[in-house]
Design a protein around this motif. Structure first.
Motif, PDB file in Angstrom:
ATOM      1  N   LEU A 215       1.184  15.825 -50.679  1.00 39.55           N
ATOM      2  CA  LEU A 215       0.405  14.699 -50.172  1.00 39.55           C
ATOM      3  C   LEU A 215      -0.681  15.167 -49.204  1.00 39.55           C
ATOM      4  O   LEU A 215      -1.752  14.560 -49.117  1.00 39.55           O
ATOM      5  N   GLY A 216      -0.404  16.246 -48.501  1.00 38.60           N
ATOM      6  CA  GLY A 216      -1.377  16.775 -47.561  1.00 38.60           C
ATOM      7  C   GLY A 216      -2.655  17.263 -48.219  1.00 38.60           C
ATOM      8  O   GLY A 216      -3.723  17.246 -47.599  1.00 38.60           O
ATOM      9  N   GLU A 217      -2.560  17.719 -49.476  1.00 41.83           N
ATOM     10  CA  GLU A 217      -3.756  18.172 -50.196  1.00 41.83           C
ATOM     11  C   GLU A 217      -4.740  17.014 -50.384  1.00 41.83           C
ATOM     12  O   GLU A 217      -5.958  17.204 -50.352  1.00 41.83           O
ATOM     13  N   PHE A 218      -4.220  15.813 -50.607  1.00 43.21           N
ATOM     14  CA  PHE A 218      -5.098  14.648 -50.760  1.00 43.21           C
ATOM     15  C   PHE A 218      -5.633  14.197 -49.404  1.00 43.21           C
ATOM     16  O   PHE A 218      -6.815  13.859 -49.271  1.00 43.21           O
ATOM     17  N   ALA A 219      -4.764  14.212 -48.387  1.00 50.21           N
ATOM     18  CA  ALA A 219      -5.197  13.788 -47.053  1.00 50.21           C
ATOM     19  C   ALA A 219      -6.295  14.701 -46.521  1.00 50.21           C
ATOM     20  O   ALA A 219      -7.253  14.234 -45.895  1.00 50.21           O
ATOM     21  N   ALA A 220      -6.171  15.988 -46.772  1.00 53.93           N
ATOM     22  CA  ALA A 220      -7.143  16.949 -46.266  1.00 53.93           C
ATOM     23  C   ALA A 220      -8.532  16.727 -46.859  1.00 53.93           C
ATOM     24  O   ALA A 220      -9.540  17.093 -46.254  1.00 53.93           O
ATOM     25  N   ARG A 221      -8.582  16.113 -48.021  1.00 52.29           N
ATOM     26  CA  ARG A 221      -9.862  15.877 -48.699  1.00 52.29           C
ATOM     27  C   ARG A 221     -10.310  14.425 -48.616  1.00 52.29           C
ATOM     28  O   ARG A 221     -11.271  14.023 -49.277  1.00 52.29           O
ATOM     29  N   GLY A 222      -9.603  13.634 -47.820  1.00 53.45           N
ATOM     30  CA  GLY A 222      -9.987  12.244 -47.634  1.00 53.45           C
ATOM     31  C   GLY A 222      -9.809  11.382 -48.866  1.00 53.45           C
ATOM     32  O   GLY A 222     -10.523  10.400 -49.049  1.00 53.45           O
ATOM     33  N   LEU A 259      -6.319  18.313 -57.159  1.00 49.16           N
ATOM     34  CA  LEU A 259      -5.384  18.465 -58.274  1.00 49.16           C
ATOM     35  C   LEU A 259      -5.076  19.943 -58.539  1.00 49.16           C
ATOM     36  O   LEU A 259      -3.935  20.296 -58.856  1.00 49.16           O
ATOM     37  N   LYS A 260      -6.079  20.790 -58.396  1.00 45.12           N
ATOM     38  CA  LYS A 260      -5.837  22.232 -58.565  1.00 45.12           C
ATOM     39  C   LYS A 260      -4.874  22.745 -57.494  1.00 45.12           C
ATOM     40  O   LYS A 260      -3.963  23.534 -57.787  1.00 45.12           O
TER      41      LYS A 260
END
Length: 426
Positions: A215-222, A259-260
């Motif tokens: 989930l952090g990967e999405f949060a980091a990119r807004g 996604l990557k």
């Protein structure tokens, strides 16, 4: 070639209403609606090539996810993709054979989700009636109509008209804002639009923090996540799959990067990217009698007719059109000037945020802006859904502009000592 759309039948279900709404929005002129007995059969018909695409329920605002749909897409029909969505307001009615009073009703029949959405009403007004689950709301209506017994069905008012029942009480669902989200399923996902969603399935390692990292990967990119649902993986107890909906298309730069990164941490499958139904229930379901069938069309098909202007314009009409177009051009100049002013203010906000380490995106602020412009649109007589789409695009641009501010870049910045054409070095 006739476009065939499969849905959970028989005739008169909310699924049928969702298909009609979908066809009306797509302006389809040659389509055949195919009613099938179960969600499994609906999806299987797509795989077998018997229908071009299918419309199935995915979640309800009162009762949550339709687990059968999720499980079939996750485990059984793994090659199918989501290509669209329809959000349908759901209003249930209590219908009986003509002349049957409320106090004489012995059984209440409907689909399990419909019964759950009217649980409080049934408990309060039909405490002694037996509750019977059926394959669909329309199947319940058909059973009540065919037996003539003192039974009642719960379902849409269109089903009562279809099967000759009497609507005893309208609007019996416990939540007034009840709505169901349907998805359109085919062999390919939907095209790109200014307002897209992407649905993925993620399976994470069974260790502390694994889901948090994803989930952090999405949060980091807004990237905003609009839904997370867990379902058993069917491999072993305590292991789950996570269905995640996120804003953006899978080919958008930020989404693609996320996604990557997720794929490097967990098992990932993209179910599809597709235009979001941003109407937010502004539109009512398309009534059955409003979907017209042109002569010679395939029986059971749905179409929307369009009328074209015929004949040459008179000189007076031509002059009036040119005057109106000139007025439109002036309005366009004003709109662009206001957009420039808005961009300047957004850039200033970005510079202030950079100084205090504030996050670029503010989901609560974005929601308030969208709610406000929808309200203003209604007051001015403009379609709220159209205005919301425009502002979602403006918000995306504002986010990109502020990110460039944060990275110290601006449009037209120098590249290796060279100034971009048409720009002055600051």
């Amino acid at each position: 070639m006739v476009r065939k759309i499969g849905y959970l039948g028989p005739c008169g279900t909310f699924s049928e209403l969702a298909v009609r709404q979908y066809l009306a929005r797509q302006a389809v002129v040659n389509a055949q609606m195919v009613a099938l007995p179960s969600i499994y059969e609906v999806l299987a018909a797509v795989v077998r090539g018997e229908v071009t695409e299918a419309v199935v329920p995915l979640e309800n605002s009162s009762e949550g996810a339709v687990n059968q749909t999720q499980d079939l897409l996750a485990h059984t029909f793994t090659d199918l993709r989501i290509k669209g969505e329809i959000i349908l307001p759901v209003v249930h009615c209590l219908m009986v054979p003509p002349g049957v009073p409320l106090q004489k009703v012995e059984k209440v029949l409907s689909h399990p989700h419909a019964l759950a959405q009217c649980r409080e009403f049934i408990s309060a007004h039909l405490p002694g009636a037996q509750v019977v689950e059926t394959a669909s709301t329309a199947a319940a209506v058909h059973l009540v109509a065919s037996t003539g017994a003192p039974w009642a069905a719960v379902g849409p008012v269109t089903a009562a008209r279809e099967y000759g029942l009497e609507v005893l009480i309208e609007k019996i669902n416990d939540c007034s804002g009840n709505a169901t989200r349907f998805i359109v399923v085919g062999h390919e996902d939907g095209g790109w639009a200014t307002d897209c969603k992407t649905t993925i399935i993620v399976s994470v390692a069974h260790r502390p923090g694994a889901l948090h990292e994803v989930l952090g990967e999405f949060a980091a990119r807004g990237i905003n996540l609009t839904r997370i649902e867990s379902r058993p993986s069917r491999r072993r107890l305590g292991e789950y799959l996570f269905f995640i909906d996120l804003q953006g298309h899978r080919f958008d730069e930020q989404v693609q990067d996320a996604l990557k990164a997720v794929a490097s941490r967990a098992d990932l499958r993209v179910l599809g990217s597709y235009p979001a139904d941003s109407s937010q229930l502004e539109h009512s379901p398309v009534p059955v009698d409003k979907v017209k069938r042109p002569a010679g069309n395939v029986p059971g098909s749905s179409a929307v007719e369009f009328t074209e202007l015929a004949g040459p314009l008179s000189r007076v009409q031509g002059e009036e059109i040119e005057e109106l177009r000139a007025a439109v051009d002036k309005v366009d100049e004003q709109i662009v000037e206001l957009l420039a002013m808005r961009s300047t203010l957004v850039a200033r906000i970005g510079r202030v945020k950079k100084g205090i380490c504030s996050p670029v995106r503010d989901p609560h602020r974005e929601s308030r802006v969208l709610a406000r412009v929808r309200c203003l649109a209604r007051m001015k007589g403009v379609e709220p859904a159209m205005v919301e789409k425009v502002y979602r695009l403006l918000i995306r641009y504002a986010v990109r502009l502020q990110r460039e501010q944060r990275r110290g870049r601006r449009a037209g910045a120098t590249v290796k000592g060279r100034v971009a054409p048409g720009r002055l070095k600051e």
